[in-house]
Design a protein around this motif. Structure first.
Motif, PDB file in Angstrom:
ATOM      1  N   ALA A 130      -3.225  -1.845  -6.723  1.00  0.00           N
ATOM      2  CA  ALA A 130      -2.652  -0.662  -7.378  1.00  0.00           C
ATOM      3  C   ALA A 130      -1.753   0.114  -6.418  1.00  0.00           C
ATOM      4  O   ALA A 130      -0.662   0.566  -6.781  1.00  0.00           O
ATOM      5  N   VAL A 131      -2.218   0.263  -5.165  1.00  0.00           N
ATOM      6  CA  VAL A 131      -1.418   0.959  -4.152  1.00  0.00           C
ATOM      7  C   VAL A 131      -0.157   0.157  -3.826  1.00  0.00           C
ATOM      8  O   VAL A 131       0.943   0.700  -3.751  1.00  0.00           O
ATOM      9  N   ASP A 133       1.477  -1.968  -5.646  1.00  0.00           N
ATOM     10  CA  ASP A 133       2.454  -1.926  -6.738  1.00  0.00           C
ATOM     11  C   ASP A 133       3.108  -0.557  -6.864  1.00  0.00           C
ATOM     12  O   ASP A 133       4.319  -0.456  -7.075  1.00  0.00           O
ATOM     13  N   ALA A 134       2.324   0.501  -6.710  1.00  0.00           N
ATOM     14  CA  ALA A 134       2.860   1.854  -6.872  1.00  0.00           C
ATOM     15  C   ALA A 134       3.799   2.247  -5.742  1.00  0.00           C
ATOM     16  O   ALA A 134       4.738   3.024  -5.945  1.00  0.00           O
ATOM     17  N   ASP A 135       3.566   1.702  -4.542  1.00  0.00           N
ATOM     18  CA  ASP A 135       4.359   2.107  -3.383  1.00  0.00           C
ATOM     19  C   ASP A 135       5.656   1.308  -3.215  1.00  0.00           C
ATOM     20  O   ASP A 135       6.461   1.626  -2.344  1.00  0.00           O
ATOM     21  N   ARG A 136       5.854   0.304  -4.034  1.00  0.00           N
ATOM     22  CA  ARG A 136       7.101  -0.474  -3.918  1.00  0.00           C
ATOM     23  C   ARG A 136       8.330   0.410  -4.078  1.00  0.00           C
ATOM     24  O   ARG A 136       9.313   0.260  -3.358  1.00  0.00           O
ATOM     25  N   LYS A 137       8.240   1.345  -5.014  1.00  0.00           N
ATOM     26  CA  LYS A 137       9.386   2.230  -5.273  1.00  0.00           C
ATOM     27  C   LYS A 137       9.647   3.181  -4.119  1.00  0.00           C
ATOM     28  O   LYS A 137      10.721   3.802  -4.047  1.00  0.00           O
ATOM     29  N   ASN A 138       8.695   3.317  -3.224  1.00  0.00           N
ATOM     30  CA  ASN A 138       8.837   4.222  -2.083  1.00  0.00           C
ATOM     31  C   ASN A 138       9.345   3.522  -0.831  1.00  0.00           C
ATOM     32  O   ASN A 138       9.360   4.113   0.253  1.00  0.00           O
ATOM     33  N   GLY A 139       9.740   2.249  -0.983  1.00  0.00           N
ATOM     34  CA  GLY A 139      10.255   1.513   0.164  1.00  0.00           C
ATOM     35  C   GLY A 139       9.192   1.068   1.135  1.00  0.00           C
ATOM     36  O   GLY A 139       9.460   0.826   2.310  1.00  0.00           O
ATOM     37  N   THR A 141       5.883  -1.641   1.823  1.00  0.00           N
ATOM     38  CA  THR A 141       5.200  -2.869   1.447  1.00  0.00           C
ATOM     39  C   THR A 141       3.823  -2.889   2.093  1.00  0.00           C
ATOM     40  O   THR A 141       3.698  -2.688   3.298  1.00  0.00           O
ATOM     41  N   TRP A 142       2.809  -3.124   1.270  1.00  0.00           N
ATOM     42  CA  TRP A 142       1.432  -3.214   1.761  1.00  0.00           C
ATOM     43  C   TRP A 142       1.053  -4.681   1.925  1.00  0.00           C
ATOM     44  O   TRP A 142       1.073  -5.444   0.954  1.00  0.00           O
ATOM     45  N   LEU A 143       0.748  -5.082   3.142  1.00  0.00           N
ATOM     46  CA  LEU A 143       0.291  -6.442   3.388  1.00  0.00           C
ATOM     47  C   LEU A 143      -1.200  -6.541   3.078  1.00  0.00           C
ATOM     48  O   LEU A 143      -1.872  -5.533   2.854  1.00  0.00           O
ATOM     49  N   ALA A 144      -1.721  -7.760   3.082  1.00  0.00           N
ATOM     50  CA  ALA A 144      -3.114  -8.000   2.695  1.00  0.00           C
ATOM     51  C   ALA A 144      -4.072  -7.100   3.477  1.00  0.00           C
ATOM     52  O   ALA A 144      -3.908  -6.903   4.682  1.00  0.00           O
ATOM     53  N   PRO A 145      -5.090  -6.561   2.803  1.00  0.00           N
ATOM     54  CA  PRO A 145      -5.992  -5.595   3.433  1.00  0.00           C
ATOM     55  C   PRO A 145      -7.102  -6.253   4.228  1.00  0.00           C
ATOM     56  O   PRO A 145      -7.405  -7.436   4.076  1.00  0.00           O
TER      57      PRO A 145
END
Length: 325
Positions: A130-131, A133-139, A141-145
């Protein structure tokens, strides 16, 4: 050890963003660790890259920031150290606006504090998704946790554990009904009043502790009071090194009330496009991070007084991720 800024401060933090468009990162020093590839960074895929690593100011974040920077160096990058930024907003904004390239962040912090959601996602993987996907618009990228989950818990000392035998919060709730005087709890004032703290926990588990059973105090004092048995239970952070050093027993959150705060690399999307090897370099390191590792590394700093960067470097070598240059 303060692990993050909680949702109670979200409004103030978001307001701060409006008046501080940049995070003011004008300082920093080069990381100069004499390392070469071990199990990560083979072929030095980041050679020629200039990367800036950031973190918040508390122990765990300083260690994680150093771990990330050391990994990048082993992979061939020149790394600027801008770890230790006060508060959550500064380090996040640094990555978002390009003043820094990457840092470890917590999924629950992003979901609740930065992205403004009031309800956490119970499943850790779905919370991360969820994080992400939501943060993509903010430039971003979240890598695997990682499975490192720096969230709230209640803990007790070994003597009280032997006496009462509770292992879960459901059992604590049952004990509070069968023997009300047994469940005394030490908490921080913030935890005592926030929805994802004591009030919400009591509601979720059907507890109703009388005011006389609750004592509010500073976070650091809670650990010593629980160790001495002055409180049967105390509010702790699940990756705090004092849990292990004081031999405290953590109660399982069997109804999964507390939000997930899994650490994951947060990378500026443009940086990742330029240097996609960042993901492969960090993946094995992140996968190794869990609560036991965090407790051990945090204790070396908070209990033994070691330097966070040195602790990170020793661990990276011991795990075989990097070798001495």
């Amino acid at each position: 050890m303060r692990r993050r800024t909680g949702p109670v401060a979200a409004t103030a933090l978001l307001a701060a963003l409006a008046v501080v468009p940049g995070c003011g990162l004008t300082s920093g020093s080069p990381m100069a660790d004499d390392v070469r590839p071990g199990s990560i960074g083979q072929g030095q895929p980041l050679k020629g890259a200039d990367l800036t690593v950031t973190s918040k100011e508390f122990t765990e974040q300083l260690v994680l920031g150093a771990i990330m920077g050391i990994a990048f160096q082993a992979a061939g990058a020149e790394v600027l150290d801008r770890t230790g930024i006060q508060g959550s907003v500064g380090s996040r904004e640094a990555v978002r606006n390009g003043d820094a390239d990457a840092g470890y962040e917590y999924t629950g912090t992003a979901w609740i504090t930065y992205l403004g959601n009031s309800e956490p996602v119970p499943d850790p993987k779905k919370q991360w998704e969820a994080v992400r996907d939501a943060d993509r618009k903010n430039g971003l990228t979240w890598l695997a946790p990682s499975t490192l989950n720096n969230t709230y818990a209640l803990a007790m000392n070994r003597a009280n554990f032997k006496k009462y035998g509770t292992k879960t919060l459901s059992e604590v709730a049952a004990l509070s009904k069968s023997d009300p005087g047994a469940v005394t709890v030490c908490v921080e004032s913030e935890f005592a009043n926030r929805a994802d703290g004591l009030p919400g926990m009591q509601k979720a588990y059907g507890m109703k502790l009388p005011g006389g059973n609750l004592t509010q105090m500073d976070s650091g004092i809670i650990y010593t009071q629980v160790r001495k048995g002055n409180c049967t239970y105390g509010e702790v952070y699940t990756t705090d090194g004092r849990i292990k050093s004081m031999d405290l027993v953590v109660m399982a959150d069997d109804r999964k009330f507390f939000p997930n705060y899994n650490a994951a690399p947060q990378v500026n999307t443009e940086t990742l496009k330029k240097y996609p090897a960042i993901a492969d370099v960090l993946a094995p390191v992140t996968a190794r991070l869990d609560n036991a590792v965090a407790q051990e590394l945090n204790a070396k700093v908070d209990v033994d007084g070691e330097d966070p960067h040195a602790v990170a470097l020793d661990w990276m070598k011991a795990e075989g991720f990097v070798k001495e240059g």
